[in-house]
Design an enzyme around this catalytic site. Structure first.
Site, PDB file in Angstrom:
ATOM      1  N   HIS A  37       0.834  -1.208   0.000  1.00 30.30           N
ATOM      2  CA  HIS A  37       0.000   0.000   0.000  1.00 30.30           C
ATOM      3  C   HIS A  37       0.868   1.258   0.000  1.00 30.30           C
ATOM      4  O   HIS A  37       0.595   2.219  -0.723  1.00 30.30           O
ATOM      5  CB  HIS A  37      -0.924  -0.007   1.219  1.00 30.30           C
ATOM      6  CG  HIS A  37      -1.700   1.263   1.400  1.00 30.30           C
ATOM      7  ND1 HIS A  37      -2.633   1.691   0.486  1.00 30.30           N
ATOM      8  CD2 HIS A  37      -1.666   2.203   2.377  1.00 30.30           C
ATOM      9  CE1 HIS A  37      -3.152   2.850   0.898  1.00 30.30           C
ATOM     10  NE2 HIS A  37      -2.577   3.177   2.038  1.00 30.30           N
ATOM     11  N   GLU A  47     -11.038   1.733   2.854  1.00 29.19           N
ATOM     12  CA  GLU A  47      -9.736   1.154   3.176  1.00 29.19           C
ATOM     13  C   GLU A  47      -9.979  -0.099   3.995  1.00 29.19           C
ATOM     14  O   GLU A  47     -10.589  -0.041   5.066  1.00 29.19           O
ATOM     15  CB  GLU A  47      -8.858   2.146   3.956  1.00 29.19           C
ATOM     16  CG  GLU A  47      -8.354   3.298   3.107  1.00 29.19           C
ATOM     17  CD  GLU A  47      -7.203   4.076   3.742  1.00 29.19           C
ATOM     18  OE1 GLU A  47      -7.035   4.012   4.981  1.00 29.19           O
ATOM     19  OE2 GLU A  47      -6.467   4.735   2.989  1.00 29.19           O
ATOM     20  N   GLU A  89      -8.964  -2.667   6.470  1.00 21.74           N
ATOM     21  CA  GLU A  89      -7.964  -2.725   7.543  1.00 21.74           C
ATOM     22  C   GLU A  89      -8.368  -3.742   8.610  1.00 21.74           C
ATOM     23  O   GLU A  89      -9.526  -4.128   8.719  1.00 21.74           O
ATOM     24  CB  GLU A  89      -7.846  -1.354   8.235  1.00 21.74           C
ATOM     25  CG  GLU A  89      -7.534  -0.197   7.312  1.00 21.74           C
ATOM     26  CD  GLU A  89      -7.065   1.048   8.056  1.00 21.74           C
ATOM     27  OE1 GLU A  89      -6.733   0.940   9.255  1.00 21.74           O
ATOM     28  OE2 GLU A  89      -7.032   2.121   7.426  1.00 21.74           O
ATOM     29  N   LYS A 105     -10.619  11.627   6.692  1.00 17.25           N
ATOM     30  CA  LYS A 105     -10.817  10.361   7.378  1.00 17.25           C
ATOM     31  C   LYS A 105     -11.875  10.440   8.473  1.00 17.25           C
ATOM     32  O   LYS A 105     -12.416   9.414   8.880  1.00 17.25           O
ATOM     33  CB  LYS A 105      -9.506   9.943   8.049  1.00 17.25           C
ATOM     34  CG  LYS A 105      -8.305   9.904   7.117  1.00 17.25           C
ATOM     35  CD  LYS A 105      -8.305   8.659   6.290  1.00 17.25           C
ATOM     36  CE  LYS A 105      -6.992   8.475   5.553  1.00 17.25           C
ATOM     37  NZ  LYS A 105      -6.905   7.134   4.954  1.00 17.25           N
TER      38      LYS A 105
END
Lengths: 439, 439
Positions: free
Chosen positions: B145, B210, B212, B264
């Protein structure tokens, strides 16, 4: 609606509580900042207010019958003494409490005798962190600080393109916010020694302070909602001094590409008193002028009221006490006097920006303004600026010099709001001492 | 000591609870992940465990006499149903609860009749956010990434110098962590339109996901203390899926010099289940190998046990459901299969780094691993990588294509731990849907 000037701001008001201590001028009856301390009466954390040389135990004042109605309810709301529940109440409740406090603490108060037993000497009070802060955002709103820190790495292009368009910020660490007086070990960390390409894990060699104003959120917003600039004053409860200690060597090495992390999270120090937005009503001034050539503000960050009254007239003082000075019984030496009037973005713009994407803020959340630096060399809010990144040491009156902080150094930040014709009010102090690293 | 393999991991164990749902394979008796749901019995949030097709109400199980001793105490500790107090208990207490649950849910259980009334259908359960997260740090621990995202802006030098020496991270926003299933409006924000130098404030045009892994802290540390890599497993309670939604256009414009902020903080979505470190004992694998030419690990981030067992064998699946697909009754389409084994830094190194400066972590704190991307194009954990920053759209089976997410798009992330000879265990799902912006 943001609080306006009312009878609690009257410059003629005087209190019956003695005011003889050197810093008593910070806590006249026009201030009435809230805090949280260990009540000598109950032995528990309770909300309190600073007045003259004393701290008034608010729970005891209610029990003594001096506060009732909305004022008593506001005090009763504070579970474990945290101010959060008081801050979450409608503005009228906090205003009612302030008005009641103003009246019972005036020279003509009829309850002064009953209240005397509710006072503690302020300089002996065991102050605690006043607010249970769950989210901490740290901004970067001084154009002087941005330009000075930018120049160290990018002399030709110190300001990033976004600076004039938004109050730049990052999320800080809420778990390491402490109250004034907390000592801490110099942080260990990873950094590149000068001229090396191999990082080391060692005690930081560049521990700095950052002189900031902390902004406490009162009423929050729901996830997905935005707080307009017009409404932002309704959501700000008050302010405190914030020292966002920084390890510049760790910061340089860790920050690409996601910004500061461990360079800031070892500790951040708040002053114990929350000076309310209402108390600061007389000290609101125009926002700092936009710089020549700056793009126009986007409309959600532009409001005539914010331009006219979004600034605050606050004078900070930063003092340093070294172990040598302490041993010699000398007083801390003044090393900087940042002026908040120079701050490029207002506290209200910070909150509006923070929520402009629908981010929820909660009662008690803290926004830091970032380092407060003025245009002059005597007004710089951190050692990185004062010493050009540690390269040009500052000379202290006793012959010592400092690049960054040394073990045993103590940093003391104070702040005072001033305005013509007004009784000045203060923020107390944020102090902290760097101890030797724990290897 | 990190939990080792014990009788609860026995691949021969089977439960008496029916397991017929398509995803029942995620919740065999070897898993026993904890959650928090609205109990249909009490109407209150209570802790629960997933088993087969069902959710077991832990409070009801205690009342039914099926759990006692340390196991019952662990359940009783969970105020408001939050798992935090269970997570704060010594590892033995959580292990005792797991062992009790394993025994009472096995085919030979003597309390199965009494427990039937404590079960709810899992697919009808009203799941809540399981942990009261006060601090959220988001890391950047996938070398793929980091390289892929770096290439978009710096093709000649995609990895920053620090990448091989520390797990890069920044503080995220705890107040906007939500549980799977929460819909959200496309965030408004400030960004530079392509080719322009004048920012606009508009709905983001580059909403990304994203993929995760979220890491939950169990026992915290005191301010000023560090957690060694050897001790780190003692401080990690469990894991969940985390979708750290991102607005790439806002991120590009806001990030200099302090990193991501509003890009975010509009929302981050957690799966409802906390899979314990103990449940994952059979799935621990060696940490990913260091890249050729990488500098040696500094000693505090290097430990033979972490190299040998710091990795996890987890397979993620990312699916997209568009409004067109939903209208046609089609299933979500698989767009990526990231493998956690490729993650360059371990969860334990993340925690050790986080506390290496003395930063305090608290029970329930969340660490995100950052986007999980493998070396192959079918293993990329965000659209920025899958579409080269939105420039090369992905084609969907129904003929649609996507650069970034469109209004109405739903993202579904699941994960499964696998190992030879072991019963695979799953993490449930993290789902979320982007709604039209609220202008």
């Amino acid at each position: 609606m943001a609080p306006d000037i009312n009878e609690t701001h009257d410059a003629q008001l005087r209190t019956w509580v003695p005011s003889t201590l050197p810093d008593a001028a910070s806590f006249p009856i026009q201030n009435l900042p809230y805090g949280r301390f260990i009540s000598p009466r109950s032995g528990r954390p309770v909300p309190c207010v600073a007045i003259g040389d004393s701290v008034l135990d608010l729970e005891a004042a209610v029990l003594a019958g001096a506060l009732d109605g909305k004022a008593a309810e506001a005090v009763a709301a504070c579970r474990l003494g945290w101010l959060n529940d008081l801050m979450a109440l409608p503005r009228e409740s906090a205003s009612a409490l302030r008005l009641s406090l103003s009246r019972i603490l005036r020279k003509d108060s009829r309850v002064s005798e009953a209240l005397k037993a509710c006072l503690s000497p302020r300089h002996e009070a065991h102050m605690l962190k006043p607010v249970d802060v769950r989210n901490f955002s740290d901004f970067f709103t001084s154009v002087n600080h941005a330009r000075n820190s930018g120049k160290l790495k990018r002399p030709d292009n110190p300001l990033f393109a976004n600076f004039h368009s938004l109050p730049v910020a990052y999320h800080g660490r809420a778990s390491t916010l402490v109250v004034s007086g907390t000592e801490f070990a110099r942080p260990m960390g990873q950094f590149l020694p000068e001229g090396s390409s191999q990082p080391v894990f060692k005690p930081s060699e560049a521990v700095d302070f950052e002189c900031e104003l902390g902004v406490y959120v009162g009423k929050g917003n729901a996830l997905g909602e935005r707080i307009s600039l017009q409404d932002a004053p309704d959501h700000i409860f008050g302010f405190s001094i914030l020292n966002d200690w920084s390890a510049r060597d760790i910061q340089s090495w860790e920050s690409a590409p996601l910004g500061p992390f461990l360079a800031k999270s070892f500790i951040s120090t708040l002053s114990p008193w929350v000076v309310t937005l209402e108390a600061l009503a007389p000290f609101r001034i125009p926002a700092a002028p936009r710089e020549a050539g700056a793009p126009e503000l986007l409309s959600h960050l532009n409001d005539p009221k914010d331009r006219a009254k979004g600034g605050l007239s606050l004078e900070f003082e930063v003092r340093l006490l070294t172990p040598t000075m302490r041993a010699a019984g000398e007083a801390a030496t003044l090393i900087s006097q940042p002026q908040f009037k120079d701050q490029y973005w207002t506290a209200f713009q910070m909150l509006t920006h923070q929520t402009s994407n629908g981010c929820a803020v909660e009662t008690g959340d803290l926004l830091g303004t970032g380092t407060i630096s003025g245009p002059n060399s005597a007004e710089l809010g951190c050692l990185m600026e004062l010493t050009l990144g540690g390269k040009r040491k500052i000379l202290l009156p006793n012959g010592e010099s400092r690049g960054y902080l040394e073990d045993g150094d103590e940093l003391i930040i104070s702040a005072q709001a001033t305005a013509p014709g007004c009784v000045s009010i203060g923020f107390g102090r944020s102090t902290g001492r760097v101890l030797v690293a724990q290897a």
